[in-house]
Design a protein around this motif. Structure first.
Motif, PDB file in Angstrom:
ATOM      1  N   THR A  34       0.827  -1.216   0.000  1.00 24.34           N
ATOM      2  CA  THR A  34       0.000   0.000   0.000  1.00 24.34           C
ATOM      3  C   THR A  34       0.859   1.263   0.000  1.00 24.34           C
ATOM      4  OG1 THR A  34      -0.239   0.030   2.404  1.00 24.34           O
ATOM      5  CG2 THR A  34      -1.926  -1.159   1.162  1.00 24.34           C
ATOM      6  N   GLY A  35       2.096   1.165   0.498  1.00 18.99           N
ATOM      7  CA  GLY A  35       3.010   2.313   0.444  1.00 18.99           C
ATOM      8  C   GLY A  35       3.242   2.709  -1.013  1.00 18.99           C
ATOM      9  N   ALA A  36       3.311   1.697  -1.898  1.00 20.43           N
ATOM     10  CA  ALA A  36       3.521   1.960  -3.336  1.00 20.43           C
ATOM     11  C   ALA A  36       2.347   2.753  -3.905  1.00 20.43           C
ATOM     12  CB  ALA A  36       3.686   0.641  -4.090  1.00 20.43           C
ATOM     13  N   TYR A  38       0.479   5.012  -2.237  1.00 20.71           N
ATOM     14  CA  TYR A  38       0.660   6.416  -1.824  1.00 20.71           C
ATOM     15  C   TYR A  38       1.802   7.063  -2.610  1.00 20.71           C
ATOM     16  CZ  TYR A  38      -2.711   5.567   1.838  1.00 20.71           C
ATOM     17  OH  TYR A  38      -3.877   5.263   2.494  1.00 20.71           O
ATOM     18  N   ARG A  95      10.257   4.946  -6.223  1.00 23.52           N
ATOM     19  CA  ARG A  95      11.260   4.739  -5.153  1.00 23.52           C
ATOM     20  C   ARG A  95      12.275   5.883  -5.117  1.00 23.52           C
ATOM     21  NH1 ARG A  95       8.280   0.944  -2.687  1.00 23.52           N
ATOM     22  NH2 ARG A  95       7.368  -0.325  -4.295  1.00 23.52           N
ATOM     23  N   SER A 104       4.946  11.409   2.567  1.00 21.80           N
ATOM     24  CA  SER A 104       4.303  11.503   3.892  1.00 21.80           C
ATOM     25  C   SER A 104       3.220  12.576   3.885  1.00 21.80           C
ATOM     26  CB  SER A 104       5.294  11.874   4.995  1.00 21.80           C
ATOM     27  OG  SER A 104       6.354  11.008   5.011  1.00 21.80           O
ATOM     28  N   ALA A 107       0.263  11.265   1.902  1.00 20.75           N
ATOM     29  CA  ALA A 107      -0.412  10.201   2.657  1.00 20.75           C
ATOM     30  C   ALA A 107      -1.169  10.742   3.875  1.00 20.75           C
ATOM     31  CB  ALA A 107       0.597   9.145   3.101  1.00 20.75           C
ATOM     32  N   ARG A 134       0.597   0.828   6.958  1.00 16.81           N
ATOM     33  CA  ARG A 134       0.667   1.437   8.286  1.00 16.81           C
ATOM     34  C   ARG A 134      -0.650   1.286   9.051  1.00 16.81           C
ATOM     35  NH1 ARG A 134       4.713   2.095   5.796  1.00 16.81           N
ATOM     36  NH2 ARG A 134       6.339   3.665   6.051  1.00 16.81           N
ATOM     37  N   ASP A 188       4.564   9.705  10.841  1.00 17.91           N
ATOM     38  CA  ASP A 188       3.624   8.583  10.632  1.00 17.91           C
ATOM     39  C   ASP A 188       2.779   8.317  11.882  1.00 17.91           C
ATOM     40  OD1 ASP A 188       4.532   8.225   8.063  1.00 17.91           O
ATOM     41  OD2 ASP A 188       5.687   6.411   8.466  1.00 17.91           O
ATOM     42  N   ARG A 191       0.263  11.849  12.802  1.00 17.10           N
ATOM     43  CA  ARG A 191      -0.667  12.530  11.883  1.00 17.10           C
ATOM     44  C   ARG A 191      -2.114  12.258  12.337  1.00 17.10           C
ATOM     45  NH1 ARG A 191       0.622   8.294   7.363  1.00 17.10           N
ATOM     46  NH2 ARG A 191      -0.808   6.676   8.037  1.00 17.10           N
TER      47      ARG A 191
HETATM   48  O1   DC Z   1       6.131   1.826   3.170  1.00 21.12           O
HETATM   49  P1   DC Z   1       6.580   3.023   2.332  1.00 21.12           P
HETATM   50  O2   DC Z   1       7.853   3.681   2.792  1.00 21.12           O
HETATM   51  O3   DC Z   1       6.630   2.710   0.863  1.00 21.12           O
HETATM   52  O4   DC Z   1       5.412   4.102   2.544  1.00 21.12           O
HETATM   53  C1   DC Z   1       5.451   5.341   1.904  1.00 21.12           C
HETATM   54  C2   DC Z   1       4.674   6.379   2.707  1.00 21.12           C
HETATM   55  O5   DC Z   1       3.286   6.092   2.686  1.00 21.12           O
HETATM   56  C3   DC Z   1       5.083   6.532   4.179  1.00 21.12           C
HETATM   57  O6   DC Z   1       5.242   7.911   4.444  1.00 21.12           O
HETATM   58  C4   DC Z   1       3.902   6.015   4.956  1.00 21.12           C
HETATM   59  C5   DC Z   1       2.748   6.101   3.999  1.00 21.12           C
HETATM   60  N1   DC Z   1       1.817   4.981   4.118  1.00 21.12           N
HETATM   61  C6   DC Z   1       0.649   5.206   4.787  1.00 21.12           C
HETATM   62  O7   DC Z   1       0.431   6.298   5.300  1.00 21.12           O
HETATM   63  N2   DC Z   1      -0.282   4.213   4.874  1.00 21.12           N
HETATM   64  C7   DC Z   1      -0.055   3.015   4.336  1.00 21.12           C
HETATM   65  N3   DC Z   1      -0.985   2.057   4.429  1.00 21.12           N
HETATM   66  C8   DC Z   1       1.167   2.762   3.654  1.00 21.12           C
HETATM   67  C9   DC Z   1       2.090   3.777   3.571  1.00 21.12           C
END
Ligand code: DC
Length: 229
Positions: A34-36, A38, A95, A104, A107, A134, A188, A191
């Motif tokens: 899911t980070g991908a 965002y 990346r 951040s 997100a 997260r 993180d 927020r």
């Molecule tokens: O896991 P990552 O580093 O690829 O995540 C990128 C950003 O996205 C990080 O700032 C946290 C946010 N994120 C989030 O808020 N909720 C999620 N489910 C996954 C990532």
């Protein structure tokens, strides 16, 4: 065999993606990063000049959000899914340091989170997924059958990040990376929208002093325990 939802949450650079990808491959589940998602929305903002002069054009992003297509396709060479933004493979671009610097903030936008959470819930409807992020065990799938919260000390995570950067041929100072790790933890966790927190029923894995094979073994044991319940 019973198919379940596996939610893996945790701090950045905690090694949760590696664990999640390996587990999904081993048990034939779909892995969703899911980070991908965002990161891809952040890249969209950059490509469409919605991030300029240090701020995000929230209005235009909100108007266009439902038209942005995010998909994953398995990369046969790596055996892992690549992220596609409107049909284009953006796995490498998302990346970049530039995207990392803005993700951040993107997100933290409530309307972005609501849209992506809805997409993630749709992707997991048929079960048989390992989703990492997260807020997976707290917001996206509060009823997930297996929830893991991965953590490691900031110092250990900074060391891992430095090793990764060096392996990619980039320069890295341990002191700067440690500061960045602590700063991201703070953003993180504090927020307003879906802060990073451990679900009450998550199993905590502190992998500060664990090898990757040991983590893999531990996670597989948790999976078999749950599906045999
Ligand atoms: O896991 P990552 O580093 O690829 O995540 C990128 C950003 O996205 C990080 O700032 C946290 C946010 N994120 C989030 O808020 N909720 C999620 N489910 C996954 C990532």
């Amino acid at each position: 065999m019973k198919r379940i939802v596996i939610a893996i949450d945790g701090f950045s650079s905690s090694g949760k993606s590696t664990m999640a990808k390996d587990l999904a491959k081993e048990i034939g589940y779909t892995y969703i990063d899911t980070g991908a998602m965002y990161r891809a929305i952040t890249l969209y903002c950059m490509q469409n000049k919605l991030i300029e002069n240090g701020s995000i054009d929230e209005k235009t992003l909100q108007e266009n959000l439902s038209n942005i297509q995010l998909t994953f396709q398995l990369n046969k060479d790596t055996g892992r899914p690549d992220t596609y933004l409107n049909g284009i493979n953006v796995e490498k671009e998302i990346r970049s340091m530039e995207v990392a610097g803005w993700v951040s903030s993107v997100a933290a936008l409530g309307f972005v989170r609501r849209e992506l959470v809805a997409k993630q819930q749709e992707m997991g409807k048929a079960k048989g997924i390992v989703m990492d992020g997260r807020d997976i065990g707290t917001v996206v799938f509060p009823d997930a059958e297996l929830k893991i919260f991965v953590t490691a000390s900031p110092e250990v995570r900074a060391e891992r990040r430095v090793d990764e950067l060096i392996a990619k041929g980039e320069e890295a100072s341990y002191k700067d990376v440690l500061e960045n790790v602590k700063k991201r933890d703070r953003i993180d966790s504090t927020r307003e929208e879906s802060p990073l927190r451990q679900a009450g029923d998550a199993l905590v894995l502190d992998n500060s002093h664990m090898s990757i094979p040991d983590q893999k073994k531990w996670l597989l044991e948790q999976y078999y325990r749950v599906i045999n319940e």
